[in-house]
Design a protein around this motif. Structure first.
Motif, mmCIF file in Angstrom:
data_model
loop_
_atom_site.group_PDB
_atom_site.id
_atom_site.type_symbol
_atom_site.label_atom_id
_atom_site.label_comp_id
_atom_site.label_asym_id
_atom_site.label_seq_id
_atom_site.Cartn_x
_atom_site.Cartn_y
_atom_site.Cartn_z
ATOM 1 N N PHE A 64 39.669 44.836 43.577
ATOM 2 C CA PHE A 64 40.444 44.282 42.469
ATOM 3 C C PHE A 64 40.322 42.765 42.430
ATOM 4 C CE2 PHE A 64 44.241 42.559 40.476
ATOM 5 C CZ PHE A 64 44.349 43.337 39.328
ATOM 6 N N GLU A 111 38.576 40.576 39.594
ATOM 7 C CA GLU A 111 39.372 39.558 38.908
ATOM 8 C C GLU A 111 38.672 38.201 38.925
ATOM 9 O OE1 GLU A 111 43.874 37.700 39.163
ATOM 10 O OE2 GLU A 111 43.094 38.815 40.863
ATOM 11 N N PRO A 128 47.032 46.920 42.556
ATOM 12 C CA PRO A 128 45.604 46.566 42.451
ATOM 13 C C PRO A 128 44.715 47.800 42.599
ATOM 14 C CG PRO A 128 46.432 45.967 44.611
ATOM 15 C CD PRO A 128 47.600 46.519 43.830
ATOM 16 N N THR A 141 42.354 49.785 37.040
ATOM 17 C CA THR A 141 42.875 48.652 36.280
ATOM 18 C C THR A 141 41.730 47.733 35.869
ATOM 19 O OG1 THR A 141 44.953 48.776 37.513
ATOM 20 C CG2 THR A 141 44.514 46.735 36.318
ATOM 21 N N ILE A 142 40.847 47.436 36.801
ATOM 22 C CA ILE A 142 39.677 46.608 36.489
ATOM 23 C C ILE A 142 38.823 47.297 35.439
ATOM 24 C CG2 ILE A 142 37.478 45.750 37.411
ATOM 25 C CD1 ILE A 142 39.682 43.977 38.257
#
Length: 161
Positions: free
Chosen positions: A6, A10, A41, A45-46
């Motif tokens: 994550f 990011e 994380p 999500t990424i």
């Protein structure tokens, strides 16, 4: 492992946003990633956030700065979907935080009150739709990606207003 992936994702995302879009694109990205951390994380999500860079690429390729809005709404919808697992209010608040960052930047860029009102109205309608979809549909693989893509496309269509 998920936390490291994550953070690396990011950093890469924000570096691309800074180099290709500059501070406004980066600041909206930072807001999205900070708020997305509320869902934890996760690699998923990424995977939801990263495709927002397509809007940055379109902006660079065409010279059209208006793609900043669908980029923002892509990120806001992704955050709303991620935090929506904690409840609809969480999702709406998280997505709203991304939109608030966008509107603050647009205000600093001296957007007119009419433009800000239209952007706010379109963003609010899209986030309401995202929240309704997350509440009304059981969580399925790929559903969040479809919701996020639809939100960004609606934001793009909203540019015509």
């Amino acid at each position: 492992m998920a936390r490291t992936a994550f953070i690396l994702g990011e950093i890469l995302f924000l570096a691309i946003a800074q180099v290709c879009g500059g501070p406004p694109w980066t600041l909206v990205g930072v807001a999205a990633f900070l708020l997305a951390m509320g869902a934890g994380p996760r690699g998923g999500t990424i995977a939801l956030l990263a495709p927002a860079l397509v809007w940055l690429g379109l902006s660079r390729a065409t010279g059209d700065r208006e793609f900043f809005f669908p980029y923002t709404m892509h990120l806001a919808a992704a955050v709303a979907c991620g935090l929506g697992t904690r409840g609809p209010a969480w999702g709406l608040a998280g997505g709203g935080g991304v939109v608030a960052t966008f509107l603050a930047i647009r205000s600093i860029q001296q957007a007119t009150a009419r433009v800000l009102a239209v952007e706010f109205a379109v963003a609010a309608a899209i986030l309401a739709g995202v929240t309704a979809m997350r509440v009304g549909c059981p969580r399925r693989r790929g559903l969040d990606a479809a919701i996020v893509a639809a939100a960004a496309l609606l934001a793009w269509a909203g540019l015509a207003l």
